[in-house]
Design a protein around this motif. Structure first.
Motif, PDB file in Angstrom:
ATOM      1  N   GLN A 103     -16.149  -7.434  44.644  1.00 46.67           N
ATOM      2  CA  GLN A 103     -17.120  -8.161  43.827  1.00 46.67           C
ATOM      3  C   GLN A 103     -16.483  -8.680  42.548  1.00 46.67           C
ATOM      4  O   GLN A 103     -16.764  -9.802  42.112  1.00 46.67           O
ATOM      5  CB  GLN A 103     -18.310  -7.261  43.489  1.00 46.67           C
ATOM      6  CG  GLN A 103     -19.207  -6.921  44.674  1.00 46.67           C
ATOM      7  CD  GLN A 103     -18.832  -5.603  45.327  1.00 46.67           C
ATOM      8  OE1 GLN A 103     -17.643  -5.317  45.504  1.00 46.67           O
ATOM      9  NE2 GLN A 103     -19.827  -4.821  45.678  1.00 46.67           N
ATOM     10  N   TRP A 104     -15.581  -7.877  41.933  1.00 46.17           N
ATOM     11  CA  TRP A 104     -14.925  -8.330  40.703  1.00 46.17           C
ATOM     12  C   TRP A 104     -13.981  -9.493  40.998  1.00 46.17           C
ATOM     13  O   TRP A 104     -13.841 -10.406  40.180  1.00 46.17           O
ATOM     14  CB  TRP A 104     -14.179  -7.179  40.032  1.00 46.17           C
ATOM     15  CG  TRP A 104     -15.103  -6.212  39.368  1.00 46.17           C
ATOM     16  CD1 TRP A 104     -15.315  -4.905  39.689  1.00 46.17           C
ATOM     17  CD2 TRP A 104     -15.986  -6.505  38.280  1.00 46.17           C
ATOM     18  NE1 TRP A 104     -16.266  -4.352  38.871  1.00 46.17           N
ATOM     19  CE2 TRP A 104     -16.693  -5.316  37.988  1.00 46.17           C
ATOM     20  CE3 TRP A 104     -16.250  -7.639  37.518  1.00 46.17           C
ATOM     21  CZ2 TRP A 104     -17.646  -5.237  36.979  1.00 46.17           C
ATOM     22  CZ3 TRP A 104     -17.192  -7.570  36.513  1.00 46.17           C
ATOM     23  CH2 TRP A 104     -17.881  -6.384  36.249  1.00 46.17           C
ATOM     24  N   GLY A 140     -14.275  -6.285  34.051  1.00 44.93           N
ATOM     25  CA  GLY A 140     -14.519  -5.337  35.139  1.00 44.93           C
ATOM     26  C   GLY A 140     -13.669  -4.097  35.124  1.00 44.93           C
ATOM     27  O   GLY A 140     -14.071  -3.053  35.630  1.00 44.93           O
ATOM     28  N   HIS A 169     -16.120  -1.488  43.304  1.00 49.30           N
ATOM     29  CA  HIS A 169     -16.659  -2.855  43.419  1.00 49.30           C
ATOM     30  C   HIS A 169     -15.549  -3.901  43.302  1.00 49.30           C
ATOM     31  O   HIS A 169     -15.778  -5.007  42.811  1.00 49.30           O
ATOM     32  CB  HIS A 169     -17.720  -3.092  42.336  1.00 49.30           C
ATOM     33  CG  HIS A 169     -18.833  -2.086  42.345  1.00 49.30           C
ATOM     34  ND1 HIS A 169     -18.864  -0.990  41.510  1.00 49.30           N
ATOM     35  CD2 HIS A 169     -19.934  -2.000  43.130  1.00 49.30           C
ATOM     36  CE1 HIS A 169     -19.951  -0.282  41.740  1.00 49.30           C
ATOM     37  NE2 HIS A 169     -20.618  -0.859  42.722  1.00 49.30           N
ATOM     38  N   GLU A 225     -14.495 -11.749  43.326  1.00 56.15           N
ATOM     39  CA  GLU A 225     -15.370 -12.900  43.511  1.00 56.15           C
ATOM     40  C   GLU A 225     -15.908 -13.407  42.178  1.00 56.15           C
ATOM     41  O   GLU A 225     -15.935 -14.620  41.916  1.00 56.15           O
ATOM     42  CB  GLU A 225     -16.532 -12.524  44.437  1.00 56.15           C
ATOM     43  CG  GLU A 225     -16.118 -12.244  45.873  1.00 56.15           C
ATOM     44  CD  GLU A 225     -17.271 -11.732  46.713  1.00 56.15           C
ATOM     45  OE1 GLU A 225     -18.408 -11.639  46.184  1.00 56.15           O
ATOM     46  OE2 GLU A 225     -17.053 -11.410  47.901  1.00 56.15           O
ATOM     47  N   ARG A 226     -16.325 -12.487  41.320  1.00 57.17           N
ATOM     48  CA  ARG A 226     -16.871 -12.887  40.021  1.00 57.17           C
ATOM     49  C   ARG A 226     -15.777 -13.498  39.136  1.00 57.17           C
ATOM     50  O   ARG A 226     -16.043 -14.448  38.386  1.00 57.17           O
ATOM     51  CB  ARG A 226     -17.521 -11.680  39.340  1.00 57.17           C
ATOM     52  CG  ARG A 226     -18.792 -11.210  40.021  1.00 57.17           C
ATOM     53  CD  ARG A 226     -19.371  -9.979  39.349  1.00 57.17           C
ATOM     54  NE  ARG A 226     -19.818 -10.257  37.975  1.00 57.17           N
ATOM     55  CZ  ARG A 226     -20.319  -9.334  37.168  1.00 57.17           C
ATOM     56  NH1 ARG A 226     -20.441  -8.073  37.583  1.00 57.17           N
ATOM     57  NH2 ARG A 226     -20.701  -9.660  35.933  1.00 57.17           N
ATOM     58  N   SER A 227     -14.567 -12.958  39.224  1.00 57.75           N
ATOM     59  CA  SER A 227     -13.465 -13.509  38.429  1.00 57.75           C
ATOM     60  C   SER A 227     -13.129 -14.923  38.870  1.00 57.75           C
ATOM     61  O   SER A 227     -12.832 -15.794  38.036  1.00 57.75           O
ATOM     62  CB  SER A 227     -12.229 -12.603  38.551  1.00 57.75           C
ATOM     63  OG  SER A 227     -12.466 -11.338  37.981  1.00 57.75           O
ATOM     64  N   GLU A 228     -13.169 -15.158  40.179  1.00 58.32           N
ATOM     65  CA  GLU A 228     -12.881 -16.498  40.690  1.00 58.32           C
ATOM     66  C   GLU A 228     -13.876 -17.519  40.143  1.00 58.32           C
ATOM     67  O   GLU A 228     -13.516 -18.670  39.862  1.00 58.32           O
ATOM     68  CB  GLU A 228     -12.925 -16.486  42.219  1.00 58.32           C
ATOM     69  CG  GLU A 228     -12.535 -17.802  42.864  1.00 58.32           C
ATOM     70  CD  GLU A 228     -12.551 -17.748  44.376  1.00 58.32           C
ATOM     71  OE1 GLU A 228     -12.096 -18.732  45.000  1.00 58.32           O
ATOM     72  OE2 GLU A 228     -13.017 -16.744  44.947  1.00 58.32           O
ATOM     73  N   LYS A 229     -15.120 -17.106  39.944  1.00 57.61           N
ATOM     74  CA  LYS A 229     -16.138 -18.002  39.402  1.00 57.61           C
ATOM     75  C   LYS A 229     -16.022 -18.123  37.885  1.00 57.61           C
ATOM     76  O   LYS A 229     -16.331 -19.175  37.315  1.00 57.61           O
ATOM     77  CB  LYS A 229     -17.528 -17.496  39.781  1.00 57.61           C
ATOM     78  CG  LYS A 229     -17.802 -17.535  41.282  1.00 57.61           C
ATOM     79  CD  LYS A 229     -19.161 -16.941  41.599  1.00 57.61           C
ATOM     80  CE  LYS A 229     -19.429 -16.944  43.107  1.00 57.61           C
ATOM     81  NZ  LYS A 229     -20.748 -16.323  43.437  1.00 57.61           N
ATOM     82  N   LEU A 230     -15.602 -17.031  37.228  1.00 58.11           N
ATOM     83  CA  LEU A 230     -15.505 -17.046  35.772  1.00 58.11           C
ATOM     84  C   LEU A 230     -14.352 -17.907  35.270  1.00 58.11           C
ATOM     85  O   LEU A 230     -14.485 -18.601  34.248  1.00 58.11           O
ATOM     86  CB  LEU A 230     -15.339 -15.613  35.249  1.00 58.11           C
ATOM     87  CG  LEU A 230     -15.030 -15.454  33.761  1.00 58.11           C
ATOM     88  CD1 LEU A 230     -16.176 -16.002  32.903  1.00 58.11           C
ATOM     89  CD2 LEU A 230     -14.747 -13.995  33.427  1.00 58.11           C
ATOM     90  N   SER A 276     -19.801  -8.469  31.646  1.00 56.11           N
ATOM     91  CA  SER A 276     -20.654  -9.656  31.704  1.00 56.11           C
ATOM     92  C   SER A 276     -19.819 -10.899  31.455  1.00 56.11           C
ATOM     93  O   SER A 276     -18.987 -10.934  30.543  1.00 56.11           O
ATOM     94  CB  SER A 276     -21.765  -9.540  30.651  1.00 56.11           C
ATOM     95  OG  SER A 276     -22.299 -10.798  30.310  1.00 56.11           O
ATOM     96  N   GLU A 277     -20.057 -11.930  32.259  1.00 48.44           N
ATOM     97  CA  GLU A 277     -19.371 -13.201  32.060  1.00 48.44           C
ATOM     98  C   GLU A 277     -19.647 -13.743  30.661  1.00 48.44           C
ATOM     99  O   GLU A 277     -18.752 -14.267  29.995  1.00 48.44           O
ATOM    100  CB  GLU A 277     -19.815 -14.218  33.118  1.00 48.44           C
ATOM    101  CG  GLU A 277     -19.321 -13.937  34.530  1.00 48.44           C
ATOM    102  CD  GLU A 277     -20.238 -13.022  35.319  1.00 48.44           C
ATOM    103  OE1 GLU A 277     -21.076 -12.323  34.685  1.00 48.44           O
ATOM    104  OE2 GLU A 277     -20.121 -12.986  36.560  1.00 48.44           O
TER     105      GLU A 277
END
Length: 271
Positions: A65-66, A56, A62, A68-73, A13-14
């Motif tokens: 997806q990780w 992650g 996935h 992409e989520r890391s780039e946002k985090l 979770s972020e």
């Protein structure tokens, strides 16, 4: 100069990652009173090292997806570092240059943006890294972190002394190693970490994950070793943070009588 580690299980979770950083900032007061920070007009932000792929883990199913989520985090985490007055370093999934990389990022509040410091080059075959990651293109380089000559290595690379010789030849003061090292080989950390510190006459800061992973339980045992062979802290196998002011005099003591960072006979191995 204060440095530390955030030994943690893999987080998914972020918000949990952001909470880990907040907790680390609160732990700064636990710095060893026996090693006072350097006196200066502008104290450098304490640097905390995060376990390899803390966000992650090695979830290959996935993986995109990780990334992409890391780039946002990363921008959120960097902004939080600026608010808290701390720096973080750790590896994240990254999609770039037509590949997926295990990339080390330095989140220094003095920098405008997250800084990609290094991408893992030695991929561990037993966890199928070589099948899912692209090896980094560039050899390790020293980063000037507020006057501290800082280098990085990632997990499996601890087994390759040539990696550390390249950094030692660039006058590394501290080499930070971020890992997901398994419990079954956990004893190797207590051998390799102090060896890399002593042979390269630098501090060796190692953080490891703890708890379960797809490849078995992680060993924890995060530690900081000095260039004179003194262990400055060593953690157990539970989630925990540690922070200490580096006794910089250990560098002078280690290097004052002889220098083992460069060999006039062998030179520096090329990676």
């Amino acid at each position: 100069m204060r440095v530390g580690v955030c030994q943690s299980p893999i987080l998914f979770s972020e918000e949990d990652v952001l909470a880990l950083a907040r907790n680390a900032a609160q732990d700064i007061s636990a710095c060893s009173p026996g090693c006072p920070p350097d006196i200066g007009e502008t104290p450098s932000p304490p640097l905390f090292l995060l376990p390899e792929l803390l966000f992650g883990g090695f979830d290959y199913t996935h993986r995109r997806q990780w990334a992409e989520r890391s780039e946002k985090l990363l921008p959120r985490l960097h902004s939080q570092c600026q608010e808290l007055g701390i720096a973080l370093a750790g590896t994240f999934w990254e999609e770039a240059d037509k590949g997926l990389f295990n990339s080390m990022y330095l989140l220094d509040p003095a920098r405008e943006n997250p800084f990609r410091a290094y991408a893992k080059r030695h991929l561990f075959p037993l966890s199928e890294e070589d099948e899912h990651f692209t090896p980094g293109h560039k050899p390790p380089e020293i980063i000037d972190y507020h006057g501290l000559r800082l280098g990085f290595a990632i997990c499996f690379e601890l087994r390759f002394p040539e990696h550390f010789r390249i950094l030692a030849a660039q006058d590394a003061d501290l080499i930070a190693v971020s890992s997901q090292w398994p419990l079954v080989r956990g004893g190797h950390l207590s051998i390799l970490c102090p060896a890399r510190a002593v042979e390269n006459q630098c501090f060796l800061l190692s953080v490891n994950g703890c708890g379960p992973s797809p490849y078995g339980d992680l060993a924890g045992n995060s530690r900081l070793d000095s260039p004179v062979g003194k262990n400055l802290f060593a953690l157990g196998q539970s989630p925990e943070s540690a922070c200490i002011a580096l006794p910089m005099g250990h560098l002078d003591k280690a290097r004052s009588r002889f220098d083992t960072r460069r060999s006039p006979v062998y030179g520096v191995a090329s990676l």
